[in-house]
Design a protein around this motif. Structure first.
Motif, short mmCIF file in Angstrom:
data_model
loop_
_atom_site.label_atom_id
_atom_site.label_comp_id
_atom_site.label_asym_id
_atom_site.label_seq_id
_atom_site.Cartn_x
_atom_site.Cartn_y
_atom_site.Cartn_z
N PRO A 39 14.75 -17.64 50.03
CA PRO A 39 14.36 -16.58 49.08
C PRO A 39 15.36 -15.42 49.19
O PRO A 39 15.99 -15.26 50.24
N PRO A 40 15.50 -14.61 48.15
CA PRO A 40 16.42 -13.48 48.23
C PRO A 40 16.01 -12.54 49.36
O PRO A 40 14.82 -12.39 49.64
N LEU A 41 17.00 -11.91 49.97
CA LEU A 41 16.68 -10.89 50.98
C LEU A 41 16.12 -9.67 50.26
O LEU A 41 16.50 -9.40 49.12
N PRO A 42 15.22 -8.93 50.90
CA PRO A 42 14.66 -7.74 50.23
C PRO A 42 15.75 -6.72 49.92
O PRO A 42 16.73 -6.62 50.65
N VAL A 43 15.56 -5.98 48.84
CA VAL A 43 16.39 -4.82 48.56
C VAL A 43 15.57 -3.61 49.03
O VAL A 43 14.56 -3.28 48.41
N PHE A 44 15.95 -3.01 50.11
CA PHE A 44 15.14 -1.93 50.70
C PHE A 44 15.35 -0.63 49.95
O PHE A 44 16.41 -0.43 49.36
N PRO A 45 14.38 0.31 49.98
CA PRO A 45 13.08 0.20 50.65
C PRO A 45 12.09 -0.68 49.87
O PRO A 45 12.25 -0.87 48.67
N ILE A 46 11.08 -1.15 50.60
CA ILE A 46 10.05 -1.99 49.97
C ILE A 46 8.67 -1.40 50.28
O ILE A 46 8.54 -0.61 51.22
N PRO A 47 7.65 -1.76 49.49
CA PRO A 47 6.31 -1.19 49.73
C PRO A 47 5.68 -1.72 51.02
O PRO A 47 5.92 -2.87 51.39
N SER A 48 4.86 -0.88 51.66
CA SER A 48 4.08 -1.34 52.80
C SER A 48 2.91 -2.16 52.25
O SER A 48 2.65 -2.14 51.04
N ALA A 49 2.19 -2.83 53.15
CA ALA A 49 1.04 -3.63 52.70
C ALA A 49 0.01 -2.72 52.02
O ALA A 49 -0.57 -3.07 50.99
N ALA A 50 -0.19 -1.51 52.55
CA ALA A 50 -1.18 -0.59 51.96
C ALA A 50 -0.71 -0.12 50.59
O ALA A 50 -1.50 0.00 49.65
N GLN A 51 0.58 0.14 50.45
CA GLN A 51 1.10 0.56 49.14
C GLN A 51 0.98 -0.57 48.12
O GLN A 51 0.67 -0.34 46.95
N MET A 52 1.21 -1.79 48.59
CA MET A 52 1.09 -2.95 47.71
C MET A 52 -0.35 -3.06 47.16
O MET A 52 -0.57 -3.30 45.97
N LYS A 53 -1.29 -2.82 48.06
CA LYS A 53 -2.70 -2.85 47.68
C LYS A 53 -2.98 -1.75 46.64
O LYS A 53 -3.69 -1.96 45.66
N TRP A 54 -2.36 -0.60 46.87
CA TRP A 54 -2.53 0.54 45.95
C TRP A 54 -1.95 0.21 44.57
O TRP A 54 -2.57 0.50 43.55
N HIS A 55 -0.77 -0.41 44.52
CA HIS A 55 -0.18 -0.79 43.23
C HIS A 55 -1.15 -1.66 42.44
O HIS A 55 -1.32 -1.50 41.24
N LYS A 56 -1.76 -2.59 43.15
CA LYS A 56 -2.63 -3.57 42.46
C LYS A 56 -3.92 -2.93 41.93
O LYS A 56 -4.60 -3.51 41.10
N MET A 57 -4.27 -1.74 42.45
CA MET A 57 -5.51 -1.08 41.96
C MET A 57 -5.34 -0.66 40.50
O MET A 57 -6.28 -0.68 39.73
N GLU A 58 -4.18 -0.20 40.13
CA GLU A 58 -3.83 0.20 38.75
C GLU A 58 -4.61 1.40 38.21
O GLU A 58 -4.03 2.30 37.64
N MET A 59 -5.94 1.39 38.31
CA MET A 59 -6.71 2.52 37.77
C MET A 59 -7.70 3.06 38.81
O MET A 59 -8.60 2.34 39.25
N ASN A 60 -7.51 4.32 39.18
CA ASN A 60 -8.43 4.98 40.10
C ASN A 60 -9.01 6.21 39.42
O ASN A 60 -8.47 6.69 38.43
N ALA A 61 -10.12 6.70 39.98
CA ALA A 61 -10.78 7.86 39.34
C ALA A 61 -10.84 9.04 40.29
O ALA A 61 -11.04 8.89 41.51
N PHE A 62 -10.65 10.19 39.73
CA PHE A 62 -10.73 11.46 40.43
C PHE A 62 -12.05 12.10 40.05
O PHE A 62 -12.46 12.04 38.89
N ILE A 63 -12.73 12.72 41.02
CA ILE A 63 -13.96 13.44 40.70
C ILE A 63 -13.78 14.88 41.14
O ILE A 63 -13.74 15.16 42.35
N HIS A 64 -13.64 15.78 40.19
CA HIS A 64 -13.60 17.22 40.50
C HIS A 64 -15.02 17.76 40.30
O HIS A 64 -15.54 17.81 39.19
#
Ligand code: FUL
Length: 496
Positions: A39-64
């Motif tokens: 497989p291709p070597l990564p082009v750094f920087p790359i997302p952490s596992a937690a950031q990857m999880k965050w990307h996949k959320m796509e829509m979050n809600a804020f409550i003020h």
């Protein structure tokens, strides 16, 4: 079977198995390539596992929701009486239920806004919910919100304003200790917290324990963020930190609901800090050569203000406006953080609920059937001619497979064939960002009147790029990656 015969039998079987395996690996015509292609070597920087999880959320809600809800303000001065906080029929389950139903993945609550009033009974302050009439001082809204989030399968996040217009010691070292003590309470008593929102705002003046004056702090040094972040991480290692400069996710540079069309998840954070003047443009684009992975989060309110105001009941964004925001946030590779402020009753207002439901209806309608799913995808360039990297992975509906090319290729195309004329209006592209964000520019064409016709050009792709094109009937589309930081790695294509 004799010993020799049985050995021969196994050798033959094993040879056959190897041929089958090799055959599975190589695409038909180029059988002679080495099996060692990696497989291709990564082009750094790359997302952490937690950031990857965050990307996949796509829509979050804020409550003020806070004292401002009751004083009709956006920024409380800090001298408001806790007695004012008195929601009549507050129900965090209503919030969570609607958010879940309309596609949101996380609820992020303002546990303390700039006025300093705490929605949980912090033992480090008297300016809290325990001195309010709500549940006779026995209420804990952070607890209620986190429990409801859990019940409805949402993640939970917290906003704790660093600027505190109530505290007498704001601007001195003891306030930092106070702030950290509060973080300790939040991060030990309310279950898993996926995102921590550090708001960079500081308007200067405030009550400050009766001083009623203007206080400016040095945004670059006062809060000593590295140590605060360390402290929180020691309590919950996977939390994503939001601030202008990250380090988990960055502010997008505006509160209007869009990220730049060119949107790099990478940026160099060394010289960024919350509140630094003039960084908005950079935050909106990121930089292709940035040394950290800090994606932009698009925070925007469903109403003109962040808090509920009766006078804005008729200014709730329409479902169509929310959908446009979706296209300019999620559709440009960011995560949307949409604010829905509960009203004085402690409930989402009927108009906001109607807007959210209408928005969800549009999403379901526009993205009803992925016409590219399992459609034939072909590409001339395939890494090592291996099936493992072939174009078929673009339409296999899997997140963990991708099409990629040999390392020396930075421009290549692929075609998706629907076999018969199909009406389309959206093309969705996703890079396999686990190996880094690469694509710098691309074009999209449709086959029409026996020729390829260009329907869109774009720059970055990142986690997700949604192209809205003029509706067209076509039997196939071609995407050309014009330029890329390294060989393109594309994991998914959808067409609607
Ligand atoms: C800003 C704050 O000043 C607003 O009141 C709101 O909380 C928004 C999300 O961030 O910086």
């Amino acid at each position: 079977m004799s010993q020799t015969k049985s050995n021969l039998f196994f050798m033959r079987q094993s040879l056959r198995l190897h041929i089958v395996i090799i055959g599975l690996f190589f695409t038909g015509s180029n059988f002679a390539q080495p099996a060692s292609v990696q497989p291709p070597l990564p082009v750094f920087p790359i997302p952490s596992a937690a950031q990857m999880k965050w990307h996949k959320m796509e829509m979050n809600a804020f409550i003020h929701f806070s004292i401002n809800t009751f004083t009709d303000k956006e920024w409380g001065y800090g001298n408001e009486s806790a007695q004012l906080f008195n929601p009549s029929v507050l129900n965090t389950e209503q919030w969570a239920k609607i958010l879940k139903e309309t596609g949101f993945k996380t609820m992020i609550l303002t546990t303390k806004h700039h006025d300093g009033f705490c929605l949980w009974p912090s033992k480090y302050s008297d300016h809290t919910i325990k001195n309010s009439p709500y549940k006779n001082g026995k209420g804990d809204l952070v607890k209620e919100a986190s429990a409801s989030s859990k019940k409805y399968g949402l993640h939970f996040g917290v906003y704790l304003s660093p600027w505190d217009r109530n505290r007498a010691d704001y601007g001195t070292a003891s306030y930092i200790t106070y702030y950290r003590n509060q973080l300790k309470e939040l991060f030990t008593q309310y279950g898993p917290i996926v995102e921590m929102w550090f708001d960079g705002a500081n308007g200067g003046d405030g009550y400050y324990g009766g001083a009623n004056e203007k206080r400016k702090i040095d945004g670059a040094t006062y809060y000593d963020w590295p140590n605060t972040i360390q402290l929180v991480k020691s309590l919950q290692p996977n939390v994503i930190f939001f601030s202008d400069a990250g380090p988990g996710v960055r502010w997008v540079g505006n509160e209007l609901g869009f990220v730049n069309e060119t949107n790099w998840n990478t940026i160099s954070t060394d010289t960024l800090y919350a509140g630094k003047a003039g960084i908005e443009t950079l935050l909106g684009t990121g930089s292709p050569d940035g040394n950290q992975w800090v994606p932009a989060e698009v925070d925007v309110s469903i109403r003109p203000g962040w808090f509920w105001h009766e006078s804005e009941n008729d200014q709730v964004k329409t479902p169509e406006q929310l959908f446009d925001i979706y296209l300019t946030s999620v559709g440009r590779g960011s995560t949307l953080l949409l604010n829905i402020p509960p009203d004085k009753r402690g409930l989402f207002h009927e108009n906001d609920i109607a807007a959210l439901r209408g928005f969800k209806k549009i999403l379901d309608r526009e993205f009803a059937e992925n016409k590219a799913l399992n459609a034939t995808a072909t590409a001339a360039e395939i890494r090592g001619r291996l099936k493992a990297f072939s174009a078929k992975h673009l339409t296999d509906g899997r997140e963990d497979t991708y099409w990629t090319t040999n390392d020396d290729i930075t421009s290549a195309d692929f075609t998706i064939d629907f076999e018969k004329p199909t009406p389309i209006q959206y093309i969705v592209l996703q890079e396999y960002i686990q190996l880094g964000q690469r694509v710098k520019s691309f074009t999209a064409e449709v086959w029409k009147d026996n020729t390829w016709q260009k329907v869109a050009t774009g720059t970055t792709i990142g986690y997700k790029r949604i192209l809205k094109i003029n509706p067209v009937n076509t039997s196939k589309i071609r995407i050309t990656i014009e330029d890329s930081k390294a060989c393109p790695v594309i994991s998914n294509v959808e067409v609607y």
